[in-house]
Design a protein around this motif. Structure first.
Motif, short mmCIF file in Angstrom:
data_model
loop_
_atom_site.label_atom_id
_atom_site.label_comp_id
_atom_site.label_asym_id
_atom_site.label_seq_id
_atom_site.Cartn_x
_atom_site.Cartn_y
_atom_site.Cartn_z
N PRO A 241 0.93 -1.82 0.31
CA PRO A 241 -0.28 0.15 0.26
C PRO A 241 1.09 1.34 0.19
O PRO A 241 2.19 1.51 0.89
CB PRO A 241 -0.73 0.27 1.05
CG PRO A 241 -0.42 -1.50 1.98
CD PRO A 241 1.02 -1.47 1.58
N PHE A 242 0.58 2.05 -0.66
CA PHE A 242 1.13 3.53 -0.68
C PHE A 242 0.40 4.50 -1.12
O PHE A 242 -0.72 4.84 -2.13
CB PHE A 242 2.34 3.84 -1.96
CG PHE A 242 2.73 4.91 -2.28
CD1 PHE A 242 4.12 4.84 -1.60
CD2 PHE A 242 2.40 6.01 -3.43
CE1 PHE A 242 4.45 5.79 -1.63
CE2 PHE A 242 3.67 6.79 -3.79
CZ PHE A 242 4.25 6.46 -2.46
N ASN A 243 0.94 5.89 0.18
CA ASN A 243 -0.55 7.03 0.17
C ASN A 243 0.92 7.63 -0.47
O ASN A 243 1.56 8.43 0.23
CB ASN A 243 -0.24 7.31 1.92
CG ASN A 243 -1.05 7.84 2.04
OD1 ASN A 243 -0.95 9.64 0.62
ND2 ASN A 243 -2.21 8.70 2.90
N SER A 244 0.45 8.97 -1.67
CA SER A 244 1.02 8.90 -2.36
C SER A 244 1.19 10.91 -1.91
O SER A 244 2.35 11.30 -1.89
CB SER A 244 0.20 9.50 -3.66
OG SER A 244 -0.88 9.95 -4.11
N ALA A 245 0.41 10.65 -0.97
CA ALA A 245 0.57 12.41 -0.54
C ALA A 245 1.57 12.22 0.61
O ALA A 245 2.61 13.00 0.87
CB ALA A 245 -0.82 13.09 0.25
N ALA A 246 1.46 11.47 1.60
CA ALA A 246 2.39 10.92 2.91
C ALA A 246 3.58 10.65 1.81
O ALA A 246 4.26 10.20 3.20
CB ALA A 246 1.40 9.79 3.82
N LYS A 247 3.90 9.60 1.44
CA LYS A 247 5.27 8.61 0.72
C LYS A 247 4.67 7.40 2.05
O LYS A 247 6.16 7.60 2.45
CB LYS A 247 6.43 9.51 0.97
CG LYS A 247 5.53 11.18 -0.01
CD LYS A 247 5.70 10.78 -0.85
CE LYS A 247 5.29 12.12 -1.93
NZ LYS A 247 5.45 12.00 -4.08
N THR A 248 3.76 7.19 2.06
CA THR A 248 4.11 6.30 3.81
C THR A 248 3.04 4.91 2.68
O THR A 248 2.37 4.65 1.66
CB THR A 248 3.17 6.21 4.68
OG1 THR A 248 2.23 6.78 4.81
CG2 THR A 248 3.94 7.95 5.61
N THR A 249 3.03 3.96 4.07
CA THR A 249 2.98 2.17 3.11
C THR A 249 1.93 1.81 4.88
O THR A 249 2.30 2.88 5.66
CB THR A 249 4.12 1.21 2.49
OG1 THR A 249 3.52 0.71 2.17
CG2 THR A 249 5.34 1.24 3.61
N ARG B 17 0.16 1.61 10.58
CA ARG B 17 -0.05 2.17 9.30
C ARG B 17 1.23 3.99 10.07
O ARG B 17 2.21 3.53 10.20
CB ARG B 17 -1.10 3.21 10.20
CG ARG B 17 -2.33 1.83 9.61
CD ARG B 17 -3.83 2.74 9.77
NE ARG B 17 -4.69 1.68 9.80
CZ ARG B 17 -5.64 0.71 8.83
NH1 ARG B 17 -4.43 1.26 7.33
NH2 ARG B 17 -6.52 -0.01 9.04
N ASP B 18 0.68 4.41 8.75
CA ASP B 18 2.36 5.56 8.44
C ASP B 18 3.76 5.66 8.36
O ASP B 18 4.84 5.57 8.66
CB ASP B 18 1.54 6.94 9.09
CG ASP B 18 0.17 7.28 9.14
OD1 ASP B 18 -0.46 7.18 8.09
OD2 ASP B 18 -0.72 6.94 9.68
N VAL B 19 4.13 4.21 7.83
CA VAL B 19 5.61 4.15 7.90
C VAL B 19 5.98 4.64 6.70
O VAL B 19 5.35 4.58 5.23
CB VAL B 19 6.03 2.56 7.70
CG1 VAL B 19 7.53 2.39 7.85
CG2 VAL B 19 5.11 1.58 8.74
N PRO B 20 6.77 5.71 6.63
CA PRO B 20 7.34 6.64 5.65
C PRO B 20 8.75 4.51 4.62
O PRO B 20 8.93 3.73 5.23
CB PRO B 20 8.98 6.55 6.43
CG PRO B 20 8.68 7.22 7.58
CD PRO B 20 7.15 5.64 7.48
N VAL B 21 8.25 5.35 3.64
CA VAL B 21 8.92 3.99 2.39
C VAL B 21 10.49 4.18 2.73
O VAL B 21 10.81 2.92 2.66
CB VAL B 21 8.65 4.47 1.33
CG1 VAL B 21 9.34 3.51 0.36
CG2 VAL B 21 7.09 4.36 1.15
N THR B 22 11.34 4.78 3.36
CA THR B 22 12.39 5.60 3.23
C THR B 22 12.63 4.53 4.68
O THR B 22 13.24 3.62 4.93
CB THR B 22 13.06 6.70 3.17
OG1 THR B 22 11.90 6.98 4.54
CG2 THR B 22 12.90 7.17 2.45
N GLU B 23 11.61 4.33 5.53
CA GLU B 23 12.07 3.05 6.87
C GLU B 23 11.87 1.73 6.20
O GLU B 23 12.52 1.36 6.38
CB GLU B 23 11.07 4.14 7.80
CG GLU B 23 11.03 2.89 9.04
CD GLU B 23 12.54 2.88 9.75
OE1 GLU B 23 13.01 1.40 10.33
OE2 GLU B 23 13.62 3.47 9.76
N ALA B 24 10.52 1.17 5.56
CA ALA B 24 11.05 -0.26 5.12
C ALA B 24 11.56 -0.05 4.04
O ALA B 24 12.01 -1.96 4.50
CB ALA B 24 9.01 0.72 3.68
#
Length: 251
Positions: free
Chosen positions: A111-119, A214-221
């Motif tokens: 899953p990707f939130n394009s506004a927050a850049k999170t998964t 929720r709200d995990v930055p993609v960079t952190e993933a």
């Protein structure tokens, strides 16, 4: 399911089950092999190989001949013994595993939130590791329930992450991803763009105990991949999704 494949895939799947369970021998087995030959002509060769993997006894690939195949154990997973003749004439026996009831097919969803850049991650018990581990939404394809792999991905997204809607993109365009050297199963990797909260999520399986993160930055993933915090399938999905997002200028 890929457009135009449904009829061939259904017939090949039935042949797959019959042969893998030892229901056909002799002429029946050869008839099933002809079904798979038809699939090879009709479909992308990699996809045809995926569909006919357990129904190809007697077939030759790059000089390696599948001499025989037999079911040795069957429960949630099925263990097959495959006897293979090598190009030099030597014969070897291998144990391979697969999920025939799921058409040898699993889905994973990023899953990707394009506004927050999170998964969104899930944290659940891994019986093989006997530990709680992070990962992404995943599950089997069930032909009795799902119209195609995307439907399976959406169902799992609702069940495990309590998300629905959004745009679903297949990351492994062209062919599914092999699970392992000794497996008949394949993964279909999906990117779910801007799904929203599902107020009436699907019920989970009885044994599933899942925490949604929720709200995990993609960079952190991505960092979690290199820290070894995901299993191999979730790590692969994460890197594939991140690369697609970068190419599409979404990350």
């Amino acid at each position: 399911m890929y457009a135009g494949d449904r009829e061939v895939m259904a017939v090949a799947f039935l042949a797959n089950l019959c042969v893998s369970r030892g229901a056909l021998t002799g002429g029946g087995r050869h008839a099933c092999a002809r079904v798979c030959d038809r699939a090879q002509l009709t479909l992308n060769p990699l996809r045809a190989s995926w569909m006919c993997s357990a129904a190809s006894a007697g077939s030759e690939q790059d000089g390696f001949t599948l001499k025989s195949e037999a079911v040795r154990y069957e429960r949630y997973k099925t263990i097959y013994e495959r006897v293979v003749t090598y190009p030099d004439g030597a014969e070897y026996s291998f144990d391979v595993e697969g999920s025939p009831r799921a058409n040898f097919s699993s889905v994973l969803v990023f899953p990707f939130n394009s506004a927050a850049k999170t998964t969104v991650l899930i944290r659940e018990y891994h019986p093989g590791l006997h530990a709680l581990r992070y990962g992404f939404v995943a599950g089997f394809f069930d032909a009795k329930v799902h119209a195609d792999e995307e439907a399976a991905a959406r169902a799992e997204l609702s069940e495990e992450a309590h998300l629905t809607g959004g745009t679903m993109q297949l990351l492994n365009s062209g062919a599914p991803v092999p699970r392992d050297k000794y497996s008949l199963d394949y993964f279909h990797m999906f990117l779910a763009l801007d799904a929203h909260l599902d107020l009436r999520p699907r019920e989970r399986d009885e044994e599933e105990r899942i925490d949604i993160v929720r709200d995990v930055p993609v960079t952190e993933a991505i960092d979690m991949v290199f820290r070894g915090e995901f299993n191999l399938s979730s790590a692969t999905l994460c890197l594939m999704a991140a690369e697609r997002l970068r190419k599409d200028s979404l990350l």
